[in-house]
Write a protein that holds these residues in place. Structure first.
Motif, short mmCIF file in Angstrom:
data_model
loop_
_atom_site.label_atom_id
_atom_site.label_comp_id
_atom_site.label_asym_id
_atom_site.label_seq_id
_atom_site.Cartn_x
_atom_site.Cartn_y
_atom_site.Cartn_z
N ASP A 1 55.88 15.96 4.03
CA ASP A 1 56.38 15.25 3.38
C ASP A 1 57.30 15.89 2.19
O ASP A 1 58.32 15.27 2.00
N LEU A 2 56.39 16.96 1.96
CA LEU A 2 57.50 16.99 1.01
C LEU A 2 58.32 17.87 1.44
O LEU A 2 59.76 18.00 1.05
N LEU B 1 42.61 27.39 7.54
CA LEU B 1 42.18 26.20 6.88
C LEU B 1 44.09 26.58 6.00
O LEU B 1 44.79 25.42 5.88
N MET B 2 43.30 27.72 5.38
CA MET B 2 44.29 27.77 4.00
C MET B 2 45.55 28.08 4.30
O MET B 2 47.09 28.00 4.33
N HIS B 3 45.73 29.40 5.91
CA HIS B 3 46.63 29.85 6.02
C HIS B 3 48.04 28.76 6.78
O HIS B 3 48.56 28.06 7.03
N LYS B 4 47.19 27.04 7.55
CA LYS B 4 47.91 26.01 7.90
C LYS B 4 48.50 25.13 6.74
O LYS B 4 49.71 25.07 6.54
N LEU B 5 46.94 25.73 6.03
CA LEU B 5 48.52 24.18 4.63
C LEU B 5 49.13 25.69 3.82
O LEU B 5 50.52 24.72 3.39
N THR B 6 48.64 26.63 3.59
CA THR B 6 49.64 27.26 2.48
C THR B 6 51.67 28.11 3.39
O THR B 6 52.55 27.94 2.68
N ASP B 7 51.27 27.97 4.71
CA ASP B 7 52.55 28.58 5.62
C ASP B 7 53.91 27.13 4.74
O ASP B 7 54.39 28.16 4.52
N PRO B 8 53.55 26.24 5.16
CA PRO B 8 55.10 25.72 5.51
C PRO B 8 54.57 25.50 3.80
O PRO B 8 55.78 24.81 3.23
N LEU B 9 53.66 25.63 2.53
CA LEU B 9 54.04 25.75 1.70
C LEU B 9 54.88 26.73 1.17
O LEU B 9 56.21 26.60 0.58
N GLN B 10 55.04 27.86 1.80
CA GLN B 10 55.64 29.00 2.10
C GLN B 10 56.97 29.56 1.93
O GLN B 10 57.59 28.98 1.62
N LYS B 11 57.02 28.12 2.82
CA LYS B 11 58.53 28.22 3.62
C LYS B 11 59.11 27.06 3.04
O LYS B 11 60.27 27.56 2.70
N VAL B 12 58.91 25.52 2.02
CA VAL B 12 59.02 25.16 1.42
C VAL B 12 59.71 26.16 0.00
O VAL B 12 60.78 26.20 -0.89
N THR B 13 58.62 27.17 -0.19
CA THR B 13 59.03 27.97 -1.63
C THR B 13 59.99 28.95 -1.62
O THR B 13 61.21 28.84 -1.91
#
Length: 510
Positions: free
Chosen positions: A239-240, A201-213
C-alpha cells in the motif's frame, strides 16, 4: 550510529528469544528438580515402614546384636537399601550411629540432629516426626543426598532414636549436567533456525521498503519520473508503494501543469508587452508620425487593459482555488441575473448586429447560489458568445427546471467548436482559434473560471457544439441549500475534479 530496521528488528527478536529461552530453561529445571525430589522422597517413604521395625528393635535392645544375628541384620538392611536404591542407618537420641547398611557412605559416626531447622516436615501416619531434606548432614555423609528422617519412639511413646534413609544426589547432578547440555544444544539450534527465518522475513519486508526509500531519495533529488517497481501484493508495504506512486504521479502532473501554466503566462504577457513596447518606441523615435500617435496610443491602452484583465483573471482563479473567497449563497431568480448581464452588454450586442432570443422578465426560477459568482459565469459565457457570433447571428438564453437542479444554457450561432477541441475548452489558456471564428481575443481563462465558479456553487458545466453551425454552454445550479458541511470540489489545471474545499471555511476576497 544509524540503526536500520532489519538490525533493530533482529536485535529485538533475538533479545526476546534469548530471554524467553532462559526463562523457559530455569522454569523447566525448577519443575524437573521438584519432580525428581518428590519421586525420591516418595520412594524413601515407602521403605521407611519396613526399616522402622528393625530400628525399633535396635533402640529397644539398646545394644547391637553380635555374631550371626548382627550379620543377618546387616544383610537385611542392605536388602532394604538396595530395594530403594538407598542406604540407611540408625542413631540413638544423641545422634550416635548404631547401625548402617553402608558404613562407607558415612564420614562420621555421630549425626548432628539439629537438621530440623533446614528440613521440611512431612506427615507421619503413626503420629511421629518425619522430615525430608537434601543435605550431607554437615559432613556426616560423603555426598549430598535425598534424606527421609523418622523419629523413633519406644513402647511408652518416648523418643528412642532416629531412622535415616538416604538416596544419593549424584543422579541429580548427572541429570542436571545432561539437562543443561541438551537444553543448550536445542536452544542454539532453535536460535539458529529463528535467525535464518528472521533474516529471510526481514529481507522480504525491508527489500520493498528499501525500494521505496531509494525512490523517495531520487524523487527528492528532482527526478519526478521515478516510481517504485516490483512491489506487489497486499499489506502495508505494498500500500505504501502504491501510495508513493500515486503521489509521484500527481506531483509530476502538477509540475507539468505548472510548467505549462508558467509558459502560457509568459506567452500571454509577452504578446501585449511586445506590442506596447513597439508602439511606445515608435512614438519616441519618431517612426510613428504625430498625426498617428493618438491611434497607436489607443492600441496601447487596449493592450494595457488586456494585461489588466489577464492579471485580474489569474488573481480570481488563485483566490477561488486557494479558498480565499467566501461563498454567500442564497435563493435568487436566475432570470434577473441573465437579463442584467444581457443589458450590460447591450452596446456590444447592437454593434455586432446580434439578435437576442429567449430573455424574459415574466418568469421566476429560483436557484440557490452566490449571485455574484453566477453573474460572473453568465457574463463570461455571454462575452464568449458575443466574440464568436457573426453579424446577423443569434444568441439564445434558456432556463429549465430538472428536479433538484436548474439547467441554464446560452446558445449562439456561428462556427462552433471542433469535436477534437471540445474536451479541452475548460482548460486554462486553451484557445482553438480555427474553431472559434476569426477572433482570437482573450487569454483562455474565462471558461476555466466559469467551471471553477459553477463547481464551487454545487453545479456542473458542459459544452455542446455542431461545428460550422452553433455552440451551446450549459450549466446547472441547485434549487435547495446543500446538506450542512457538504464539500465542494474544485477542478485542477486540466479541469478535472481536484482539491476538496469547504465553502464555509473560505475567507472573503479583499
Amino acid at each position: 550510529m544509524r540503526k536500520s530496521i532489519s538490525v533493530a528488528f533482529f536485535s529485538t527478536v533475538s533479545t526476546l528469544m534469548v530471554l524467553g529461552i532462559v526463562l523457559m530453561g530455569f522454569s523447566e529445571w525448577v519443575l524437573f528438580k521438584g519432580y525428581f525430589a518428590k519421586d525420591r522422597y516418595e520412594t524413601l517413604d515407602q521403605v521407611v515402614g519396613v526399616a522402622e521395625r528393625t530400628a525399633q528393635y535396635l533402640v529397644q535392645e539398646a545394644a547391637l546384636p553380635e555374631g550371626d544375628e548382627l550379620e543377618a541384620l546387616s544383610t537385611k538392611l542392605e536388602i532394604i537399601g538396595e530395594s530403594a536404591e538407598a542406604y540407611l542407618f540408625f542413631t540413638d537420641n544423641d545422634g550416635n550411629v548404631m547401625l548402617a547398611s553402608n558404613p562407607d557412605m558415612l564420614n562420621d559416626a555421630v549425626v548432628d540432629i539439629d537438621f530440623r531447622t533446614s528440613a521440611n516436615a512431612a506427615p507421619d501416619p503413626d503420629g511421629g516426626e518425619r522430615y525430608h531434606l537434601f543435605s550431607d548432614l554437615d559432613g556426616t555423609l560423603t555426598e549430598k543426598s535425598y534424606i527421609a528422617v523418622m523419629r523413633l519412639v519406644d513402647s511408652q511413646s518416648y523418643p528412642s532414636g532416629w531412622l535415616f534413609l538416604c538416596s544419593s544426589g549424584e543422579q541429580l547432578a548427572e541429570f542436571k549436567q545432561q539437562f543443561w547440555s541438551n537444553f543448550l544444544l536445542s536452544s542454539c539450534v532453535m536460535l539458529l533456525c529463528a535467525s535464518v527465518l528472521t533474516k529471510v522475513l526481514m529481507h522480504k519486508l525491508t527489500d520493498p521498503l528499501q525500494k521505496v526509500t531509494d525512490a523517495a531519495q531520487r524523487f527528492g533529488g528532482g527526478d519526478l519520473s521515478v516510481r517504485v517497481e516490483g512491489v506487489e501484493g497486499e499489506g502495508e508495504v505494498a500500500d505504501l508503494a502504491r501510495t508513493f506512486n500515486t503521489m509521484a504521479e500527481n506531483i509530476q502532473m502538477n509540475d507539468n501543469s505548472r510548467g505549462q501554466f508558467m509558459g502560457n503566462i509568459a506567452h500571454e504577457l509577452r504578446t501585449p508587452m511586445t506590442t506596447i513596447k513597439g508602439f511606445i518606441d515608435g512614438i519616441l523615435d519618431g517612426t510613428i508620425p504625430p498625426e498617428m500617435q493618438n491611434h497607436y496610443l489607443q492600441l496601447v491602452s487596449e493592450e494595457t487593459g488586456r494585461l489588466a484583465r489577464l492579471i485580474q483573471n489569474m488573481l480570481d482563479l488563485s483566490k477561488l482555488e486557494s479558498g480565499e473567497y467566501q461563498v454567500n449563497a442564497r435563493m435568487f431568480n436566475i432570470w434577473e441575473t441573465l437579463t442584467g448581464v444581457a443589458l450590460s452588454a447591450e452596446q456590444r450586442i447592437n454593434d455586432g448586429m446580434i439578435d437576442i432570443d429567449g430573455l424574459t422578465m415574466d418568469e421566476k426560477v429560483l436557484v440557490y447560489a452566490d449571485p455574484d459568482l453566477i453573474h460572473q459565469v453568465a457574463y463570461n459565457l455571454l462575452d464568449n458568445a458575443i466574440k464568436f457570433t457573426p453579424a446577423g447571428g443569434t444568441i439564445r438564453f434558456s432556463v429549465e427546471k430538472l428536479g433538484p437542479e436548474v439547467e441554464i444554457s446560452i446558445w449562439n450561432s456561428g462556427q462552433g467548436i471542433s469535436p477534437e477541441a471540445l474536451p479541452y475548452v475548460f482548460q486554462r489558456f486553451y484557445k482553438e482559434d480555427r474553431s472559434r471564428g476569426l477572433h482570437a481575443r482573450g487569454a483562455g481563462l474565462g471558461l476555466n473560471i466559469c467551471k471553477v465558479l459553477v463547481n464551487l456553487s454545487g453545479g456542473q458545466i458542459r459544452v455542446e457544439s455542431q461545428q460550422g453551425e452553433w455552440c451551446k454552454f450549459v450549466f446547472t445550479l441547485p434549487t435547495q441549500p446543500p446538506n450542512p458541511g457538504e464539500m465542494k470540489r474544485l477542478p485542477d489545471e486540466s479541469g478535472r475534479p481536484g482539491a476538496v474545499e469547504d465553502p464555509a471555511s473560505m475567507k472573503p476576497v479583499n
